[in-house]
Structure formats: structure tokens, C-alpha cells
Scaffold this motif. Structure first.
Motif, PDB file in Angstrom:
ATOM      1  N   ARG A 364       8.799  38.980  65.292  1.00  0.00           N
ATOM      2  CA  ARG A 364       9.586  38.833  66.518  1.00  0.00           C
ATOM      3  C   ARG A 364      11.082  38.976  66.244  1.00  0.00           C
ATOM      4  N   ARG A 365      11.552  38.312  65.201  1.00  0.00           N
ATOM      5  CA  ARG A 365      12.983  38.340  64.915  1.00  0.00           C
ATOM      6  C   ARG A 365      13.472  39.731  64.533  1.00  0.00           C
ATOM      7  N   VAL A 366      12.760  40.393  63.641  1.00  0.00           N
ATOM      8  CA  VAL A 366      13.238  41.680  63.153  1.00  0.00           C
ATOM      9  C   VAL A 366      13.176  42.749  64.239  1.00  0.00           C
ATOM     10  N   THR A 367      12.196  42.657  65.128  1.00  0.00           N
ATOM     11  CA  THR A 367      12.101  43.648  66.202  1.00  0.00           C
ATOM     12  C   THR A 367      13.243  43.476  67.187  1.00  0.00           C
ATOM     13  N   TYR A 368      13.570  42.241  67.520  1.00  0.00           N
ATOM     14  CA  TYR A 368      14.711  41.998  68.402  1.00  0.00           C
ATOM     15  C   TYR A 368      16.027  42.419  67.737  1.00  0.00           C
ATOM     16  N   ASP A 369      16.166  42.100  66.455  1.00  0.00           N
ATOM     17  CA  ASP A 369      17.421  42.383  65.770  1.00  0.00           C
ATOM     18  C   ASP A 369      17.649  43.877  65.563  1.00  0.00           C
ATOM     19  N   VAL A 370      16.614  44.614  65.231  1.00  0.00           N
ATOM     20  CA  VAL A 370      16.775  46.028  64.885  1.00  0.00           C
ATOM     21  C   VAL A 370      16.595  46.939  66.091  1.00  0.00           C
ATOM     22  N   ALA A 371      15.613  46.639  66.930  1.00  0.00           N
ATOM     23  CA  ALA A 371      15.295  47.537  68.043  1.00  0.00           C
ATOM     24  C   ALA A 371      15.702  46.986  69.407  1.00  0.00           C
ATOM     25  N   GLY A 372      16.083  45.731  69.474  1.00  0.00           N
ATOM     26  CA  GLY A 372      16.518  45.169  70.741  1.00  0.00           C
ATOM     27  C   GLY A 372      15.397  44.957  71.739  1.00  0.00           C
ATOM     28  N   ARG A 373      14.193  44.768  71.271  1.00  0.00           N
ATOM     29  CA  ARG A 373      13.047  44.568  72.171  1.00  0.00           C
ATOM     30  C   ARG A 373      12.044  43.642  71.493  1.00  0.00           C
ATOM     31  N   SER A 374      11.036  43.231  72.234  1.00  0.00           N
ATOM     32  CA  SER A 374       9.963  42.430  71.658  1.00  0.00           C
ATOM     33  C   SER A 374       8.908  43.360  71.064  1.00  0.00           C
ATOM     34  N   PRO A 375       8.166  42.920  70.070  1.00  0.00           N
ATOM     35  CA  PRO A 375       7.118  43.766  69.485  1.00  0.00           C
ATOM     36  C   PRO A 375       5.996  44.027  70.481  1.00  0.00           C
ATOM     37  N   THR A 376       5.425  45.224  70.399  1.00  0.00           N
ATOM     38  CA  THR A 376       4.306  45.553  71.284  1.00  0.00           C
ATOM     39  C   THR A 376       3.040  44.848  70.801  1.00  0.00           C
ATOM     40  N   LEU A 377       2.032  44.835  71.656  1.00  0.00           N
ATOM     41  CA  LEU A 377       0.768  44.202  71.287  1.00  0.00           C
ATOM     42  C   LEU A 377       0.149  44.902  70.084  1.00  0.00           C
ATOM     43  N   GLU A 378       0.202  46.237  70.086  1.00  0.00           N
ATOM     44  CA  GLU A 378      -0.372  46.991  68.972  1.00  0.00           C
ATOM     45  C   GLU A 378       0.379  46.692  67.676  1.00  0.00           C
ATOM     46  N   GLU A 379       1.710  46.620  67.744  1.00  0.00           N
ATOM     47  CA  GLU A 379       2.490  46.301  66.546  1.00  0.00           C
ATOM     48  C   GLU A 379       2.140  44.914  66.032  1.00  0.00           C
ATOM     49  N   SER A 380       1.983  43.967  66.915  1.00  0.00           N
ATOM     50  CA  SER A 380       1.682  42.600  66.504  1.00  0.00           C
ATOM     51  C   SER A 380       0.315  42.509  65.826  1.00  0.00           C
ATOM     52  N   LYS A 381      -0.713  43.116  66.450  1.00  0.00           N
ATOM     53  CA  LYS A 381      -2.050  43.060  65.859  1.00  0.00           C
ATOM     54  C   LYS A 381      -2.088  43.758  64.508  1.00  0.00           C
ATOM     55  N   GLY A 382      -1.453  44.944  64.442  1.00  0.00           N
ATOM     56  CA  GLY A 382      -1.473  45.696  63.195  1.00  0.00           C
ATOM     57  C   GLY A 382      -0.740  44.987  62.080  1.00  0.00           C
ATOM     58  N   PHE A 383       0.417  44.412  62.389  1.00  0.00           N
ATOM     59  CA  PHE A 383       1.226  43.753  61.362  1.00  0.00           C
ATOM     60  C   PHE A 383       0.547  42.490  60.851  1.00  0.00           C
ATOM     61  N   LEU A 384      -0.008  41.682  61.757  1.00  0.00           N
ATOM     62  CA  LEU A 384      -0.646  40.432  61.335  1.00  0.00           C
ATOM     63  C   LEU A 384      -1.923  40.677  60.553  1.00  0.00           C
ATOM     64  N   ALA A 385      -2.593  41.795  60.817  1.00  0.00           N
ATOM     65  CA  ALA A 385      -3.839  42.102  60.102  1.00  0.00           C
ATOM     66  C   ALA A 385      -3.586  42.791  58.768  1.00  0.00           C
ATOM     67  N   ASP A 386      -2.388  43.328  58.584  1.00  0.00           N
ATOM     68  CA  ASP A 386      -2.055  44.080  57.360  1.00  0.00           C
ATOM     69  C   ASP A 386      -1.947  43.123  56.169  1.00  0.00           C
ATOM     70  N   LYS A 387      -2.587  43.440  55.068  1.00  0.00           N
ATOM     71  CA  LYS A 387      -2.564  42.607  53.864  1.00  0.00           C
ATOM     72  C   LYS A 387      -1.626  43.148  52.794  1.00  0.00           C
TER      73      LYS A 387
END
Length: 416
Positions: A364-387
Motif C-alpha cells: 500500500r505504501r509504495v504504490t501510493y508513494d511511487v504511483a499516487g494510487r492504491s494497489p489494484t486487486l490483481e496486484e495485491s493478490k499477486g504480490f501477497l502470493a509471491d514467495k
């Protein structure tokens, strides 16, 4: 060391008042304890020890060093004496003024007998050089805000008298004073009766009130300038090329003081102490304030404060660091040189870093800081599942390569 009773009291304070208030109280207890003994005393910048002319001044800064190398400002806590007597005078604030030509040794001494010395030479006391209007008179108007935008420096002047803003045009200022109004502002034959001094001392009603004291340094310099015939100066007179602030940085504590010395370096390689003529401004007045004499006074807050010092268009900076003093038990792993700099500053300030954020908070923090928006649902699911251990670095790179980043920062910079 704290006693068992004080430790129990501190623990009870933590439970009843909250951690932040308890830390502040604990620091107050620490400051109330005896300061470490001073092992050595030094007068800063002792190479600048020549006073030329009867109006020359030298602000001493006395630094005491404890056994651990810590620096403590003792300028206003020591006693001064000069030998032989009659050459210079040193007041309780450490200001040295000349009395006659010659050489003298100024000694600063603590109550425990630790001493430091400064060898001072006074020259041309009875035969001072002609007063330079741009170098010596204009700074008086600037120091006392006479040529500020709210007084005679505004475009229309004030009550029929105009000066250039902050003394940027000294030739015009000289003409305004000497020639304008048929020269009514200055009486060379009787300087004390001049409107310039009568108004400045409020002997004659003045809308700006009293700006200088009778027989003060500024008063005597203005009077001598008038007695010399109001000279402007020579085109070959040296000009200020840089300012030196001493010390330029110092670690302090809450409700502490630090005396500054300011030296103007001129184009002819000469050096003049301009501490009492310089202007001071702290970037955070809730952290610290500065007196007209150059004394930095910290308040109750911890952090860093910068003091801008101005004289004749040149600028210097003093940086004061007031550590919080909280214990630094562990630091997050350093991943790059920026982390090294940040952690070094946190250690200096005594501010423990926050723990490493979890994946969802980081996303959440890095997406707001770099892109000025909240992370999308797809970005959130993919990032949290990534090992992948490097997934954070890779996600940052993807954001930096996106159009969202370009649009967000283009909009930011367009508003600057």
C-alpha cells in the motif's frame, strides 16, 4: 546511575502516563544529573585574533570537552580576564572590545580551574580607517530592519524617507541620506543632533520606535561616519565573499544554549567578526530560537534545527542536533547506501527506527508513494502470493516503469 527507587518510579510512570511522556520525564531526570566534568577548554578559531580600529569586536566561543570527547558550550558559564589590563575588555558574554593598541592574553576559566587562552592584538585604535558606507553603515540598517519591506525599504519608503530593500543599492541609500531633503537628516558639525540618530534612538518621536541605544556600537559608528564627512568609500574597498559560522554544527540537548561566532571573509583576504551585525533565522522556531547576539536556544523538542545566518548578501548555516536519547537496540538490515545514511542519522538523533513493515503494508505504501494510487486487486493478490525474496525490489521497478509513475511525478513537478 539511577537508584532502585528512581527505577521503580520510572516504571510506574511508564504504566500510568504512557511511554512517550515517560521518555520525556526520563530525559529530564538525566539532564538534571551532574554534567560530566570538563577535561579541556578551547576558544574556537583562535587564529582570528586581530582587532583593527576602535569599533572592532570579537565574539568568543568557549568549548569544553569532557573525557569522552563530548563538546559543551561554556561561553556564558566561564569567567574572563585579560592581561595586561587596558588593552581589551571582555564582558560576561565573551565579547571582546579594544581599549588601546597592544597585545593581550584573554583567559577563560571554569569554576574547576580548567582554562583556555586567546592571544589578541589591537591595531589602529587611535587612527581607525575611514568608515565604509556599504560595508559598515548599510549592515546597521539591515540588522535593525530599517531597510526591510515593512519599513523604509518598501517601494514608497516610509514617511518621506526611502532606503533600498535590504541595502541592495548602497549608492542610492547614500544619496537618500546625504543629499535628499536638502541634507536635513544629517548634521556633520553636530552628529548627535542629526535626525538619523535622534530618530533611531527615539529622542525624536519615531514611528518604528527605538532601534539603537545611545552610545551603542551602532550609534558610535554612525557618529564617526558623520564626523568624517559621510564618506561613501572607495570602489576598491573589499567586499564580503563568504561567511564562516563557528561552530557550523553541534549536538545539543533540550533547553540548551550555543553561542555562535560569524566571520566575514573579504575579497582582500581580511576577516572580520560580524556576529552582532549578522541576522539569524531558525527553520523551526518550535525547536529553537536565536537571539540577535547569535545565541541558539533549544526548546523541549528533539530533532534537527538549521539556523540561517545572513550578512551583506552572503549566507551561512548552523545545524543543531537535539537527540531524543531513546535506546537503539536493533536496526533493520541495511540494503543500500541510503539505508546507511538514514540509520546513521537515526542513531545520532537517538530515534529508534520502525520495524520492517509486512507485505500488505509495504504494498500500500509504495504504490501510493511511487504511483499516487492504491494497489489494484490483481496486484495485491499477486504480490501477497509471491514467495520470491526479491519481490519488493521487483515491484518497485515495475512501478517505476509504469505510466502511473510518470503521470504522478509530472503532476508533482508541474506545481513547483
Amino acid at each position: 546511575m539511577q537508584t532502585s527507587r528512581s527505577k521503580r518510579a520510572t516504571a510506574a510512570l511508564c504504566r500510568s502516563m504512557g511511554l512517550s511522556i515517560a521518555i520525556h520525564a526520563l530525559l529530564s531526570v538525566a539532564r538534571a544529573q551532574a554534567a560530566p566534568p570538563i577535561a579541556a577548554l578551547a576558544i574556537e578559531q583562535s587564529q582570528y585574533a586581530s582587532l583593527r580600529g576602535s569599533e572592532a569586536r570579537r565574539q568568543i566561543v568557549v568549548t569544553g570537552r569532557d573525557a569522552k570527547g563530548g563538546a559543551h558550550d561554556l561561553t556564558h558559564k566561564v569567567t574572563y580576564e585579560s592581561q595586561p589590563q587596558g588593552i581589551v575588555n571582555v564582558d560576561a558574554t565573551g565579547l571582546v572590545t579594544p581599549l588601546a593598541d597592544g597585545k593581550a592574553t584573554v583567559t577563560a576559566r571554569t569554576q574547576d580551574g580548567v582554562a583556555g587562552t586567546l592571544e589578541v592584538t589591537v591595531e589602529s585604535f587611535s587612527n581607525p580607517a575611514p568608515v565604509s558606507f556599504p560595508n559598515q553603515i548599510v549592515p546597521i540598517f539591515t540588522k535593525h530592519s530599517c531597510n526591510s519591506g515593512g519599513c523604509h525599504g518598501k517601494s514608497s519608503g516610509q514617511n518621506g524617507f526611502k532606503l533600498s530593500l535590504l541595502g541592495f543599492y548602497p549608492e542610492e541609500d547614500h544619496e537618500y541620506l546625504v543629499k535628499e531633503g536638502r541634507g536635513r537628516r544629517i548634521l556633520a558639525a553636530a552628529p548627535e543632533q542629526s535626525l538619523l540618530l535622534q530618530k533611531a534612538t527615539n529622542a525624536v518621536p519615531h514611528g518604528g520606535g527605538q532601534r539603537i541605544e545611545p552610545e551603542s556600537y551602532e550609534y558610535r559608528l554612525l557618529r564617526r561616519w558623520m564626523l568624517q564627512g559621510m564618506p561613501y568609500g572607495s570602489p576598491n574597498d573589499p567586499r564580503v565573499v563568504r561567511l564562516e559560522v563557528v561552530p557550523d554544527a553541534r549536538t545539543m540537548v533540550q533547553n540548551d544554549e550555543q553561542q555562535l561566532s560569524v566571520f566575514a571573509h573579504y575579497s582582500d583576504s581580511s576577516v572580520e567578526d560580524v556576529t552582532r551585525m549578522a541576522q539569524y533565522e531558525a527553520n523551526d522556531r518550535e525547536m529553537a530560537e536565536v537571539t540577535p547576539a547569535g545565541v541558539v536556544k533549544t526548546h523541549d523538542l528533539a530533532g534537527e534545527v538549521a539556523v540561517m545566518v545572513r550578512f551583506q548578501g552572503q549566507v551561512g548555516v548552523f545545524r543543531g542536533t537535539v537527540p531524543l536519547g531513546a535506546p537503539m537496540q536493533t536496526l533493520p538490515p541495511k540494503r543500500n547506501f541510503i539505508d546507511e545514511l538514514v540509520f546513521k542519522k537515526l542513531e545520532l538523533l537517538g530515534v529508534p527506527p520502525s520495524a520492517v513493515s509486512d507485505d500488505s503494508t509495504f504494498l500500500r505504501r509504495v504504490t501510493y508513494d511511487v504511483a499516487g494510487r492504491s494497489p489494484t486487486l490483481e496486484e495485491s493478490k499477486g504480490f501477497l502470493a509471491d514467495k520470491d525474496p526479491a519481490k519488493r525490489d521487483k515491484f518497485i521497478e515495475r512501478l517505476l516503469a509504469s505510466t502511473d509513475y510518470a503521470d504522478y511525478f509530472a503532476n508533482k513537478w508541474s506545481a513547483v
